[in-house]
Design a protein around this motif. Structure first.
Motif, short mmCIF file in Angstrom:
data_model
loop_
_atom_site.label_atom_id
_atom_site.label_comp_id
_atom_site.label_asym_id
_atom_site.label_seq_id
_atom_site.Cartn_x
_atom_site.Cartn_y
_atom_site.Cartn_z
N UNK A 353 0.84 -1.20 0.00
CA UNK A 353 0.00 0.00 0.00
C UNK A 353 0.88 1.25 0.00
N UNK A 354 1.93 1.25 0.82
CA UNK A 354 2.83 2.41 0.86
C UNK A 354 3.61 2.54 -0.45
N UNK A 355 4.01 1.43 -1.03
CA UNK A 355 4.71 1.46 -2.32
C UNK A 355 3.82 2.10 -3.39
N UNK A 356 2.55 1.74 -3.43
CA UNK A 356 1.64 2.28 -4.44
C UNK A 356 1.37 3.77 -4.21
N UNK A 367 10.56 -0.48 1.23
CA UNK A 367 9.63 -0.08 2.29
C UNK A 367 9.87 -0.98 3.49
N UNK A 368 9.94 -0.38 4.67
CA UNK A 368 10.12 -1.15 5.90
C UNK A 368 9.16 -0.64 6.95
N UNK A 369 8.15 -1.43 7.29
CA UNK A 369 7.29 -1.12 8.43
C UNK A 369 8.03 -1.58 9.68
N UNK A 429 11.61 -5.15 -0.95
CA UNK A 429 12.49 -4.49 -1.92
C UNK A 429 11.72 -4.37 -3.24
N UNK A 430 11.51 -3.13 -3.71
CA UNK A 430 10.75 -2.89 -4.93
C UNK A 430 11.64 -2.35 -6.06
N UNK A 431 12.95 -2.46 -5.91
CA UNK A 431 13.86 -1.84 -6.88
C UNK A 431 13.67 -2.40 -8.29
#
Length: 531
Positions: A353-356, A367-369, A429-431
């Protein structure tokens, strides 16, 4: 006052002149009279005169506001030839609108039956501002030495033995760089501004907490062209915005050649003390001591900065892979790319959700919660200016019912968990994600960055998908649609309006990348429009 055709009787009726405008063709036969089309309704005679001012002396003007057209008469045919040739290679603009410059069929503009077209013979119907502009044009033309133009697109060359005009009215530009997330060095300014004429001198300094520069050209044409082309543009995507006006100075007297100032006409100047030298004019001392280049992060970052990069740089983002900007790939000060996000709804928020959501303003790398504080997260963006865009637009934004806080983190990167370390899927990791919006340098997505709003912009809609199909997709995900509209000329895009910004934020998170067909996934972003 009306254009007088060479083989017809004089006609002083403006309505008749307007009819003749319809007969104007883009003829190639030179004339002292220039025909300018597509001018804004509120354009004044003075603005038309200013358009021709850099090319030589202007002797008459006629504005036909009802037809969005104007006629400009130059004193010399060679000046008109220069103007048409120049604007044949670049777009002329008035009040932000592109206008079209060509030769007129008319050989002169008649003001009455008996007088010549000298400034003194202009009738009272011409506004005072136009008369003032004509007088200024004549004064500048005289001081420049009766400028002559050698060929198409050439800069003005004075008839004074071929020597350069070292300054004069409107040859020195004052440049202020706003939203300076990256340090800007003198050589970058030179690379940009030399594309519009020969840069003679540059002086940079810090004043009122903003980085500024004075840039001198040999002629008013180059300065005007650079100002028109570059004012409001960004050096890098989304930041380092150029604000340009004319300096009151007519000539820069540079004492040192170093990283703060440069006289390209005198390469033998000493380097001096770059932190303390002063800029002198023929009239004395101007400006405070040069303070050097401070951190770009100290500059306030305004809302709605999403313009394209400069054409000269191909809208490149600042990365080590950008060869033209390699010297800036390692800035002297660390620039933050990691955001600390807090006050999240623990029950609803996920890394995806944060990535989007943050992906609307930049390419999210990781992103790291936080494991022991699940209402907070670290988000690493690809570029510092993307982190600033996200912080600017989303701090205090309500996400799943809670006002999210966004600030810069002291961390340089988001660490991935070590093998065997408990994480519960809180770090991603969304790289390598295919969903990045800005991975391509100069992406058009940079032109469509807007603050969160209740209206969403949908794209990548296949022709087989109808309005009802899209509404059903939103409804099944629990969203209420207030209004929907396909783009009239492109059914691949649409606008959808939700009851509130909160609803739109949730809908963007859930509906971005929604599969509409076997090969089409929905693309969702915030819109500046409403339905």
């Amino acid at each position: 006052m009306a254009p007088a055709a060479p083989h017809h009787a004089d006609n002083n009726n403006q309505d008749s002149a307007a009819k003749k405008v319809k007969l104007e063709q883009n003829v190639g036969k030179p004339s002292r009279v220039i025909h300018i089309r597509n001018i804004p309704n509120e354009t004044t005679e003075a603005e038309i005169i200013q358009l021709g001012l850099p090319f030589g002396r202007v002797t008459n003007v006629l504005v036909l506001k009802g037809k969005n057209q104007a006629f400009l008469e130059m004193a010399e045919e060679i000046s008109a030839v220069a103007m048409v040739a120049y604007f044949g290679g670049c777009v002329a603009q008035l009040r932000g609108r592109a206008v079209y410059v060509q030769f007129s069929n008319h050989k002169e503009l008649k003001t009455d039956q008996t007088h010549s077209n000298a400034v003194s013979a202009l009738p009272h119907s011409i506004s005072a501002s136009a008369q003032a502009a004509l007088q200024a044009a004549q004064a500048i033309s005289n001081s420049a030495g009766a400028a002559l133009v050698a060929g198409a697109g050439a800069a003005l060359q004075p008839a004074n033995g071929g020597t350069e005009i070292q300054g004069g009215p409107n040859t020195v530009l004052r440049v202020i760089i706003e939203h300076m997330l990256y340090p800007i060095v003198l050589d970058v300014l030179y690379s940009i501004f030399q594309r519009y004429g020969k840069v003679l001198k540059i002086v940079t300094f810090t004043k009122n907490n903003s980085f500024q520069a004075l840039i001198q050209y040999p002629d008013t044409l180059s300065a005007q062209t650079a100002k028109t082309a570059l004012d409001g543009q960004n050096i890098y995507n989304g930041c380092c915005t150029l604000r340009i006006d004319y300096s009151k100075m007519t000539c820069l007297n540079v004492k040192y050649n170093n990283d703060k100032s440069r006289d390209y006409t005198n390469p033998t100047l000493p380097s001096g003390d770059s932190d303390a030298h002063q800029l002198l004019t023929s009239g004395g001392v101007l400006a405070p001591q040069f303070l050097g280049l401070g951190s770009g992060l100290a500059s306030p970052y305004g809302v709605g900065v999403g313009g394209v990069g400069l054409p000269a740089f191909g809208a490149l983002t600042l990365t080590p892979a950008s060869p033209a900007l390699r010297a800036l790939a390692a800035p002297p000060l660390p620039l933050a790319t990691v955001l600390l996000v807090s006050n999240l709804n623990e029950e609803m928020v996920t890394p995806d959700a944060l990535f989007t959501l943050f992906g609307v303003y930049g390419d999210v790398q990781r992103v790291k919660i936080l494991y022991n504080k699940k209402d907070s997260a670290l988000i690493q963006m690809a570029e510092p200016h993307q982190a600033h865009l996200a912080m600017t637009h989303m701090d205090k934004l309500r996400v799943f019912g809670k006002a999210m806080r966004v600030m810069l983190s002291k961390h340089q990167t988001v660490q991935l968990p070590k093998e065997g370390q408990p994480d519960a899927g809180l770090t991603r990791d969304y790289s390598q994600s295919p969903l990045h919006r800005f991975k391509k340098p100069g992406s058009k997505n940079y032109q469509n960055i807007y603050p969160p709003s209740a209206t969403l912009h949908l794209s990548n809609i296949p022709a087989t998908v109808s309005e009802d199909d899209i509404k059903d997709a939103f409804t099944k995900r629990g969203f209420t649609i207030k209004a929907f509209k396909f783009f009239p000329k492109d059914r691949k895009m649409a606008l959808v309006q939700l009851p509130s910004i909160d609803d739109a934020v949730a809908a963007l998170i859930k509906m971005h990348n929604y599969q509409l067909s076997e090969s089409n996934h929905l693309r969702v972003s915030f819109s500046k429009s409403s339905i």
